[in-house]
Every structure is written in structure tokens, then in C-alpha cells.
Design a protein around this motif. Sequence first.
Motif, PDB file in Angstrom:
ATOM      1  N   GLY A  98      27.025  -7.476  52.394  1.00 49.56           N
ATOM      2  CA  GLY A  98      26.926  -6.267  53.202  1.00 49.56           C
ATOM      3  C   GLY A  98      25.920  -5.299  52.613  1.00 49.56           C
ATOM      4  N   GLN A  99      24.876  -4.992  53.357  1.00 53.42           N
ATOM      5  CA  GLN A  99      23.908  -4.003  52.892  1.00 53.42           C
ATOM      6  C   GLN A  99      23.352  -3.236  54.087  1.00 53.42           C
ATOM      7  N   PRO A 100      24.139  -2.308  54.638  1.00 53.50           N
ATOM      8  CA  PRO A 100      23.620  -1.483  55.726  1.00 53.50           C
ATOM      9  C   PRO A 100      22.563  -0.519  55.193  1.00 53.50           C
ATOM     10  N   ASP A 101      21.784   0.038  56.090  1.00 51.55           N
ATOM     11  CA  ASP A 101      20.707   0.941  55.667  1.00 51.55           C
ATOM     12  C   ASP A 101      21.259   2.160  54.934  1.00 51.55           C
ATOM     13  N   GLU A 102      22.438   2.614  55.324  1.00 49.22           N
ATOM     14  CA  GLU A 102      23.030   3.772  54.654  1.00 49.22           C
ATOM     15  C   GLU A 102      23.287   3.485  53.178  1.00 49.22           C
ATOM     16  N   HIS A 103      23.659   2.249  52.865  1.00 45.05           N
ATOM     17  CA  HIS A 103      23.877   1.881  51.465  1.00 45.05           C
ATOM     18  C   HIS A 103      22.551   1.837  50.711  1.00 45.05           C
ATOM     19  N   GLN A 156      15.533  -4.585  48.895  1.00 41.93           N
ATOM     20  CA  GLN A 156      15.603  -3.423  49.782  1.00 41.93           C
ATOM     21  C   GLN A 156      15.713  -2.111  49.016  1.00 41.93           C
ATOM     22  N   ILE A 157      16.560  -2.095  47.976  1.00 40.71           N
ATOM     23  CA  ILE A 157      16.748  -0.843  47.240  1.00 40.71           C
ATOM     24  C   ILE A 157      15.521  -0.519  46.399  1.00 40.71           C
ATOM     25  N   GLN A 289      28.881   8.100  54.194  1.00 42.81           N
ATOM     26  CA  GLN A 289      28.186   7.394  55.275  1.00 42.81           C
ATOM     27  C   GLN A 289      28.068   5.899  54.975  1.00 42.81           C
ATOM     28  N   SER A 290      27.740   5.556  53.724  1.00 39.29           N
ATOM     29  CA  SER A 290      27.587   4.139  53.397  1.00 39.29           C
ATOM     30  C   SER A 290      28.929   3.417  53.431  1.00 39.29           C
ATOM     31  N   ARG A 291      30.004   4.083  52.996  1.00 38.68           N
ATOM     32  CA  ARG A 291      31.312   3.421  53.026  1.00 38.68           C
ATOM     33  C   ARG A 291      31.727   3.085  54.457  1.00 38.68           C
ATOM     34  N   ALA A 292      31.517   4.019  55.379  1.00 43.70           N
ATOM     35  CA  ALA A 292      31.853   3.749  56.787  1.00 43.70           C
ATOM     36  C   ALA A 292      30.991   2.620  57.341  1.00 43.70           C
ATOM     37  N   ALA A 293      29.707   2.621  56.979  1.00 48.62           N
ATOM     38  CA  ALA A 293      28.803   1.582  57.470  1.00 48.62           C
ATOM     39  C   ALA A 293      29.160   0.212  56.896  1.00 48.62           C
ATOM     40  N   LEU A 294      29.631   0.167  55.643  1.00 46.69           N
ATOM     41  CA  LEU A 294      30.034  -1.106  55.039  1.00 46.69           C
ATOM     42  C   LEU A 294      31.225  -1.711  55.775  1.00 46.69           C
ATOM     43  N   VAL A 295      32.168  -0.872  56.187  1.00 42.71           N
ATOM     44  CA  VAL A 295      33.312  -1.364  56.966  1.00 42.71           C
ATOM     45  C   VAL A 295      32.825  -1.951  58.288  1.00 42.71           C
TER      46      VAL A 295
END
Length: 330
Positions: A98-103, A156-157, A289-295
Motif C-alpha cells: 500500500g502506497q497511496p500518494d498521501e503516504h 516514489q518517496i 490523511q495517509s492513514r485514511a488513504a491506506l485503509v
Amino acid sequence: MGVVMLSESGTAAFFERIEAALQRAGIAPVHIRHTAGDAIPASALADADVLLAYGHFRCTEEVMRAAPRLRAVVSPWVGTDGFDMEAATRLGIAVVNGQPDEHTQGMAEATVMMILAASYGLPQARHTMESGAARPAEPVAELLAGKTLGIVGLGQIGRRVAALLANWDITLKAHDPFARDVPDGIELLPLDDLLRTSDIVTLHMLLTEQTRHLIDATRLRLMKPDAILINTARGGLIDETALFQAMSSGHLRGAALDVFETEPLPMDSPLRRLPNILLTPHMIGQTKQSRAALVDLAVANVGALMSGTLPKTLRNRTVAETWLRRWADT
């Protein structure tokens, strides 16, 4: 078809959020609260099509063979350190993270913050404040402008860190043996050359058997005597004993670490005694924001895999053709 979730004590609450979201999506997972090192009964995996597990769970070939229907192993985070990627590929099993843009954005912003904090002597300032001493007669801070930043790992990071600092009047160098389409303005170098020529080195690589202790005593000696080392990736990338020796001898100007070989960092770790090191408890880039996006991404990944589609965050891409031939449109 079945989804088995495997959480440990420190991740149970996060997995419960994923569990509730999966249920809202019409998927009823079996949630196992696991203790690292304990065996998992074969019966628990007998009907598993997807295993959603914390990234350092030791998902060995033996574990995967105990699940004859298994089509994918999923980590809700970037890390898949415990998953046997080669065995999964041989068995035709997808490994997904899991690597959404928010993360990505959160980790990159946090890395820049750590770079600035170390450059401006925040650890030394805190040490002075907490000890009640007078401020030093000479400043310890140095401008970031004019420095050379070495990025180890241009995923990405790492790329986002470079993008955030592109206009800071610094020289950007990178090391990544797998890098493709290197952005303009970044010089790609062998690792040892990067270490010799960088004022600040920041690590953004995954932890594998090949990268464990990538930064050891020999490579620390290659770094400039007044260099700074940043690690927001994985603790095992650095030999912590060697780092303590290098810093306590005055070889490095500073360091900022958010990750450690043993977490939480033991209270008796000698790293805690260094006045010029910034230590944070593996949380620095995690935002609301990243925690919600990871879910959301974990639920999307599981849903895709159950419906015979490979997610964009597939890690072992060589399995794709075999996997799709077997599972597409199921």
C-alpha cells in the motif's frame, strides 16, 4: 472465497478499521490477532484466497503452501519485509503493498523536515534547553543552500523528496541500481561515490537481505566528516553499533532516525545518549490523511484481487502473466 487478516498487538486497531471497511464493501474477512513468532494453524489458511498481513510477518514458502487457494499476500503499508517474494513468485502468488500518494507526500515532507532539523542543530538545541545550559557561543546550524543531498533509493518517496527540494539551491545526487527515467537535475552515482561527495545522505530503500546494514562501518567512514545521515525508511539499513561509534568519535555532524533495528528503540540504546541525533518513534511521516488513504487502498487492493485484477501496487511484477492467466475474470 476468503480473506484472512493477520494483525499483531501494535497494529490491531488499524486492521480493525480495514476490517470494518471490507465489511462495508461486502467482504467478510477472518481477523486473526497474531503474535510474531507464533505458528499459524494450517486450518486458518485452508480457505484463504487473500492474506492481508502486517509487512514484517514471516510469510514463508511453508506458510503459502499451507494455503492451497492463496492468490495474493497483501501488506496495507509499503513494507513487505517479511514476505518471501521469490517463493511467492514461484508459486504464482501476487505480493501487493500500500502506497497511496498521501503516504508518499507525508514521508517526503517528513524527510525534508528531518533534513532541516539536523542541518539547523535541533537535537543540540533541545539538549541545551533541557540541560539548562546557556546557548553555545558559536552557532551549530548550517544553511541547506549550497549543500549536496544524496538520495539512496529513487522510488516514489525518494523522487518526491528530490522534487520538494528541487528549488532549494542544492545539488541532488542519487543511487539506485533499479532506477528508470531519472528526473532532470539528479546525478545518478554508485553508492560509495555518493557517500564520499554528499553533505547529507537520506535513505529510501526497502529492507532486503541485500540491503541489510547497507550503511555499515566501512561506508560510514566514506562519508564526509561533517556529513548528516537521515533514515525514514527501515532501521535495518544501518548498522546502529557502527553509527554510534562514528558519531561518538565526531566523524558525523548529525543524524535523524525515525526507524530502528529493534522497535521501539530500547531505552538503553547508546544512540539515546548522543546529543547530535534526532530520534522519533517510526511515526514521523504518518498523517491523518495517509492513514485514511491506506485503509481505502487496502480495501481496493483486496477487492481487485478477489475479482481477478492485479492492483497497481503489485510488487513481484514477473508473476503478472501467470497470475492473470489463472485468476483473471474469476
